[in-house]
Design a protein around this motif. Structure first.
Motif, short mmCIF file in Angstrom:
data_model
loop_
_atom_site.label_atom_id
_atom_site.label_comp_id
_atom_site.label_asym_id
_atom_site.label_seq_id
_atom_site.Cartn_x
_atom_site.Cartn_y
_atom_site.Cartn_z
N VAL A 196 10.38 -21.71 61.56
CA VAL A 196 11.59 -20.95 61.28
C VAL A 196 11.19 -19.59 60.72
CG1 VAL A 196 13.74 -20.87 59.98
CG2 VAL A 196 12.90 -23.07 60.85
N TRP A 197 11.69 -18.54 61.37
CA TRP A 197 11.40 -17.17 60.96
C TRP A 197 12.68 -16.52 60.45
CZ3 TRP A 197 6.42 -15.00 62.32
CH2 TRP A 197 5.63 -15.84 63.13
N GLY A 198 12.59 -15.85 59.32
CA GLY A 198 13.71 -15.08 58.83
C GLY A 198 13.62 -13.64 59.30
N VAL A 199 14.77 -12.98 59.40
CA VAL A 199 14.80 -11.58 59.84
C VAL A 199 15.74 -10.80 58.93
CG1 VAL A 199 15.16 -9.99 61.74
CG2 VAL A 199 14.46 -12.36 62.22
N GLU A 200 15.23 -9.70 58.40
CA GLU A 200 16.01 -8.76 57.59
C GLU A 200 15.93 -7.37 58.20
OE1 GLU A 200 15.54 -10.51 53.08
OE2 GLU A 200 13.88 -9.31 53.87
N THR A 201 16.84 -6.50 57.79
CA THR A 201 16.74 -5.09 58.17
C THR A 201 16.21 -4.29 56.99
OG1 THR A 201 19.09 -4.83 57.61
CG2 THR A 201 18.53 -5.12 59.94
N GLU A 202 15.54 -3.19 57.29
CA GLU A 202 15.00 -2.33 56.25
C GLU A 202 16.14 -1.83 55.36
OE1 GLU A 202 12.82 0.78 58.13
OE2 GLU A 202 11.19 -0.53 58.79
N GLY A 203 15.96 -1.96 54.06
CA GLY A 203 17.02 -1.59 53.14
C GLY A 203 17.96 -2.72 52.82
N ALA A 204 17.64 -3.92 53.31
CA ALA A 204 18.40 -5.13 52.95
C ALA A 204 17.40 -6.29 52.90
CB ALA A 204 19.50 -5.40 53.97
N GLN A 205 16.43 -6.16 52.00
CA GLN A 205 15.25 -7.03 52.01
C GLN A 205 15.19 -7.96 50.81
OE1 GLN A 205 13.22 -3.07 53.58
NE2 GLN A 205 11.66 -4.50 52.91
N GLU A 247 7.87 -17.23 57.93
CA GLU A 247 7.67 -15.84 57.51
C GLU A 247 9.00 -15.11 57.65
OE1 GLU A 247 4.91 -11.95 58.71
OE2 GLU A 247 4.34 -13.95 59.42
N VAL A 248 9.16 -14.05 56.87
CA VAL A 248 10.33 -13.18 56.99
C VAL A 248 9.88 -11.85 57.57
CG1 VAL A 248 12.19 -11.98 55.78
CG2 VAL A 248 11.54 -14.29 55.08
N LEU A 249 10.48 -11.47 58.69
CA LEU A 249 10.17 -10.22 59.36
C LEU A 249 11.25 -9.19 59.03
CD1 LEU A 249 9.32 -11.76 62.85
CD2 LEU A 249 7.71 -11.16 61.01
N VAL A 250 10.85 -7.93 58.97
CA VAL A 250 11.78 -6.84 58.63
C VAL A 250 11.77 -5.83 59.76
CG1 VAL A 250 12.37 -5.05 56.97
CG2 VAL A 250 11.34 -7.19 56.17
N VAL A 251 12.97 -5.45 60.24
CA VAL A 251 13.07 -4.51 61.35
C VAL A 251 13.95 -3.33 60.94
CG1 VAL A 251 12.79 -6.38 63.01
CG2 VAL A 251 15.08 -5.63 62.40
#
Length: 320
Positions: A196-205, A247-251
């Motif tokens: 399971v991978w988490g995904v956030e956006t830059e500035g909401a981490q 892992e949490v990825l940030v885009v």
């Protein structure tokens, strides 16, 4: 920690009020990404996002005194919609606090559902105002820091596990972490080999910074994606992410908006940037694990206007 028994109980509680949303393979996304992709279309959920699940479960769990006091929630958009609509369906008085950056559509829907909507300058101010309203006697329905809510969001993962074919990796967007906590708990029990991978956006981490710090910390919010903009994760959601998320990825915001356009063109679904961010993250996952990956995407919501998407695309220089 939320267990599968909690999630199954939540599924029984909310079943008559929410939609068992479709789980479908996406040939278009599979061709775009070069790996097999299956989508969980939670954007077709009642109120347009998964948030209806947690809001319904919490409202049904309240005592008569708590219901009579009226309920209050803070939201970047979708939780407010979910609470307003479901409270209206159950005959409860609701107050929703949102930052002014929340989508106008969310404000309009919550108001039309009968909720009292109060706007603040930013998300930090929204959380502070909700604390004041709770102190004045309203019953808080927290968007993610509540085991009842997390278990109900976990029903998304339960359905995905039951309805999807083979999966190796599932991607889930993160705001405060309620959805990924519940989905990860369900998949850990029902599909233990799936990452399971988490995904956030830059500035909401909120979650990635919590994982780096070893616990929830306040974060500075600057992302355009208001529905992912939590000022901090909670201890509850942090513990689930630390234990169960690979892992949490940030885009970047730009890539999240491009993901919205790609979902419309290749998957034929209208999603918000909180779901669009999964596509650039999926590319990263496939680069790491190989094109034999079988990707699951939880498309969490679709409450965004065409005008907003066109405006963001213009700001980021993206063709529409």
């Amino acid at each position: 920690m939320i267990g599968i028994a909690d999630i199954e109980a939540a599924a029984d509680r909310i079943g008559e009020y929410v939609v068992r949303t479709p789980t479908v393979p996406s040939p278009g996304l599979s061709a775009l990404l070069g790996a097999e992709v299956t989508t969980k279309l939670e954007l077709l959920q009642r109120t347009g996002s998964f948030k209806a699940r947690g809001a319904t479960a919490k409202l049904l769990s309240l005592s008569e005194a708590d219901r009579a006091a009226g309920v209050v929630a803070v939201s970047g958009g979708n939780h407010g919609i979910g609470l307003a609509v479901m409270a209206g369906a159950l005959g409860l008085k609701a107050t929703v606090v949102m930052p002014r950056s929340a989508p106008a559509r969310a404000v309009d829907i919550a108001t039309a559902a009968g909720a009292s909507v109060q706007l603040t300058d930013d998300m930090d101010g929204a959380f502070k105002l909700v604390q004041e309203l709770e102190a004045d006697g309203l019953t808080l329905v927290h968007p993610f820091d509540d085991p009842v809510v997390v278990a109900a969001q976990g029903t998304v993962g339960k359905e995905f596990a039951e309805d999807a074919g083979e999966l190796t990796d599932v991607l889930v967007s993160i705001g405060g972490g309620g959805l990924i906590a519940g989905v990860a708990a369900a998949l850990h029990a029902l599909r233990p080999g799936v990452r399971v991978w988490g995904v956030e956006t830059e500035g909401a981490q909120a979650m990635s910074e919590a994982l780096t710090a070893g616990g929830p910390v306040p974060v500075r919010l600057s992302s355009i994606v208001s529905t992912l903009s939590a000022p901090a994760a909670s201890q509850l959601t942090y513990e689930h992410a630390a234990a169960l998320v690979h892992e949490v990825l940030v885009v970047p915001d730009r890539e999240a908006v491009r993901g919205v356009l790609d979902l419309a063109e290749h998957a034929k679904v209208w999603a918000e940037p909180a779901a669009g961010c999964l596509l650039p993250a999926a590319r990263q996952v496939i680069e790491r694990v190989g094109d034999e990956a079988r990707i699951g995407l939880v498309l969490c919501g679709g409450n965004v206007s065409t005008a907003d998407v066109v405006r963001w695309a213009g700001e980021f220089g993206l063709p529409t």
